[in-house]
Design a protein around this motif. Sequence first.
Motif, mmCIF file in Angstrom:
data_model
loop_
_atom_site.group_PDB
_atom_site.id
_atom_site.type_symbol
_atom_site.label_atom_id
_atom_site.label_comp_id
_atom_site.label_asym_id
_atom_site.label_seq_id
_atom_site.Cartn_x
_atom_site.Cartn_y
_atom_site.Cartn_z
ATOM 1 N N LEU A 31 0.828 -1.206 0.000
ATOM 2 C CA LEU A 31 0.000 0.000 0.000
ATOM 3 C C LEU A 31 0.865 1.260 0.000
ATOM 4 O O LEU A 31 0.547 2.244 -0.682
ATOM 5 N N THR A 32 1.941 1.232 0.772
ATOM 6 C CA THR A 32 2.839 2.386 0.828
ATOM 7 C C THR A 32 3.458 2.644 -0.541
ATOM 8 O O THR A 32 3.505 3.788 -1.021
ATOM 9 N N ALA A 33 3.917 1.598 -1.189
ATOM 10 C CA ALA A 33 4.531 1.749 -2.513
ATOM 11 C C ALA A 33 3.527 2.292 -3.518
ATOM 12 O O ALA A 33 3.856 3.150 -4.347
ATOM 13 N N LEU A 34 2.283 1.800 -3.458
ATOM 14 C CA LEU A 34 1.247 2.269 -4.381
ATOM 15 C C LEU A 34 0.932 3.740 -4.137
ATOM 16 O O LEU A 34 0.915 4.554 -5.076
ATOM 17 N N ALA A 35 0.686 4.109 -2.877
ATOM 18 C CA ALA A 35 0.287 5.481 -2.553
ATOM 19 C C ALA A 35 1.398 6.483 -2.845
ATOM 20 O O ALA A 35 1.140 7.596 -3.324
ATOM 21 N N CYS A 36 2.627 6.069 -2.564
ATOM 22 C CA CYS A 36 3.762 6.990 -2.670
ATOM 23 C C CYS A 36 4.507 6.872 -3.993
ATOM 24 O O CYS A 36 5.525 7.549 -4.192
ATOM 25 N N ARG A 37 4.024 5.983 -4.874
ATOM 26 C CA ARG A 37 4.690 5.726 -6.154
ATOM 27 C C ARG A 37 6.168 5.389 -5.918
ATOM 28 O O ARG A 37 7.069 5.925 -6.580
ATOM 29 N N ALA A 38 6.376 4.484 -4.970
ATOM 30 C CA ALA A 38 7.732 4.090 -4.579
ATOM 31 C C ALA A 38 7.979 2.648 -4.973
ATOM 32 O O ALA A 38 7.041 1.871 -5.197
ATOM 33 N N ASP A 39 9.234 2.278 -5.050
ATOM 34 C CA ASP A 39 9.624 0.921 -5.415
ATOM 35 C C ASP A 39 9.602 0.053 -4.158
ATOM 36 O O ASP A 39 10.386 0.262 -3.237
ATOM 37 N N LYS A 40 8.699 -0.930 -4.148
ATOM 38 C CA LYS A 40 8.564 -1.773 -2.956
ATOM 39 C C LYS A 40 9.779 -2.663 -2.739
ATOM 40 O O LYS A 40 9.952 -3.206 -1.644
ATOM 41 N N ASN A 41 10.594 -2.847 -3.762
ATOM 42 C CA ASN A 41 11.764 -3.711 -3.644
ATOM 43 C C ASN A 41 13.029 -2.948 -3.250
ATOM 44 O O ASN A 41 14.085 -3.553 -3.072
ATOM 45 N N HIS A 42 12.925 -1.637 -3.143
ATOM 46 C CA HIS A 42 14.081 -0.823 -2.748
ATOM 47 C C HIS A 42 13.616 0.189 -1.703
ATOM 48 O O HIS A 42 13.278 1.325 -2.020
ATOM 49 N N THR A 43 13.583 -0.263 -0.470
ATOM 50 C CA THR A 43 13.022 0.546 0.616
ATOM 51 C C THR A 43 14.082 1.300 1.416
ATOM 52 O O THR A 43 13.734 2.028 2.344
ATOM 53 N N ALA A 44 15.343 1.135 1.061
ATOM 54 C CA ALA A 44 16.416 1.754 1.856
ATOM 55 C C ALA A 44 16.285 3.266 1.905
ATOM 56 O O ALA A 44 16.612 3.893 2.924
ATOM 57 N N GLY A 45 15.799 3.872 0.831
ATOM 58 C CA GLY A 45 15.684 5.325 0.797
ATOM 59 C C GLY A 45 14.383 5.866 1.342
ATOM 60 O O GLY A 45 14.177 7.092 1.353
ATOM 61 N N TRP A 46 13.492 4.978 1.806
ATOM 62 C CA TRP A 46 12.185 5.430 2.270
ATOM 63 C C TRP A 46 12.275 6.378 3.468
ATOM 64 O O TRP A 46 11.418 7.224 3.648
ATOM 65 N N ALA A 47 13.288 6.221 4.282
ATOM 66 C CA ALA A 47 13.412 7.056 5.488
ATOM 67 C C ALA A 47 13.818 8.484 5.168
ATOM 68 O O ALA A 47 13.738 9.365 6.038
ATOM 69 N N HIS A 48 14.229 8.743 3.947
ATOM 70 C CA HIS A 48 14.733 10.070 3.580
ATOM 71 C C HIS A 48 13.876 10.758 2.529
ATOM 72 O O HIS A 48 14.214 11.852 2.076
ATOM 73 N N ALA A 49 12.778 10.117 2.128
ATOM 74 C CA ALA A 49 11.891 10.684 1.110
ATOM 75 C C ALA A 49 10.647 11.257 1.789
ATOM 76 O O ALA A 49 9.856 10.510 2.379
ATOM 77 N N TYR A 50 10.475 12.558 1.720
ATOM 78 C CA TYR A 50 9.362 13.235 2.392
ATOM 79 C C TYR A 50 8.165 13.369 1.456
ATOM 80 O O TYR A 50 8.312 13.456 0.235
ATOM 81 N N LEU A 51 6.981 13.398 2.101
ATOM 82 C CA LEU A 51 5.729 13.350 1.343
ATOM 83 C C LEU A 51 4.865 14.564 1.639
ATOM 84 O O LEU A 51 4.931 15.152 2.726
ATOM 85 N N ASP A 52 3.985 14.886 0.689
ATOM 86 C CA ASP A 52 2.991 15.930 0.958
ATOM 87 C C ASP A 52 1.798 15.319 1.681
ATOM 88 O O ASP A 52 1.623 14.091 1.728
ATOM 89 N N ASP A 53 0.975 16.156 2.239
ATOM 90 C CA ASP A 53 -0.148 15.680 3.055
ATOM 91 C C ASP A 53 -1.142 14.857 2.231
ATOM 92 O O ASP A 53 -1.737 13.901 2.736
#
Length: 293
Positions: A31-53
């Motif tokens: 769900l996180t990858a879908l909502a944030c258009r992120a790669d579910k197989n490469h989560t290492a950078g998730w802690a440094h990518a900020y999102l809008d509300d």
Amino acid sequence: MAKTINDVYLQLFHRLRDGGDPQPSMTARELTALACRADKNHTAGWAHAYLDDATVNYAGLLCDRVLGGEPLAYILGEWDFYGLTFRVDKSVLIPRADTEKLCELTIEQAKPRISPRILDLCCGSGCIGIAAAHEVEDARVLAADLSDGALRLTRENAHRLGVQNRVLVLKADATMPPPNGVGPFDIIVSNPPYITRSEMAELDHSVADFEPHEALYGGVDGLDFYRAICENWGETLAHGGVILFECGWKQAEDVAKILARYGFSDIRIEKDDAGVPRIVTGRSSREDDDLTR
């Protein structure tokens, strides 16, 4: 304070875990990858990518849908089966791991044959026939279903997976005789509707409220499609051809009796990977010169 992708993932994970999701980590990641258009197989950078509300709120809404019982596959619009990713929507059943054994046995039957002709009857998303075409390079598949939505998805999946030249689709009712000119086939494989009337009343909310009932209900005893397919489509099977059915966990013996009644030989019951008697197979005893198609 702005949230990162990882913050959203953790928020969804805790909500899903507390809500009883059986795989909260996997569901939260998808769900996180879908909502944030992120790669579910490469989560290492998730802690440094900020999102809008708006993105954070969208992730929360997706989580609400899962907690409300909507299957994850329909939210994602795709699901993995037999190592391949298939498009799905509410017009077809979600491919299940239970069915992978049926697919495996179909491929085992197809590989020794030269240009095997396969009928995937009640094809749904096309997952069985398309997986067989993907694994057996000279196989030719006819995928048949009565649902326009299922046939649309089967065409799309065949194209996405590169087998569109060897997978044809046909609108057909499995409970009625096939159109003229259909067959002969070396293999008929079918995962037909097999839920009984009493079982339909007890379906899990996530199935009863979201998956198509016409792909589930198999008549009062759940066996209507097995009888109809054997009676109407059995004659499209070439001499020595094989039919493979998936069935409910208590139906294998009854399906085997139906195959015997319609003259099939070498009838076998196979267990799925969970040890449940799930697949029934039989061989055609027709002579080649009996085939009129």
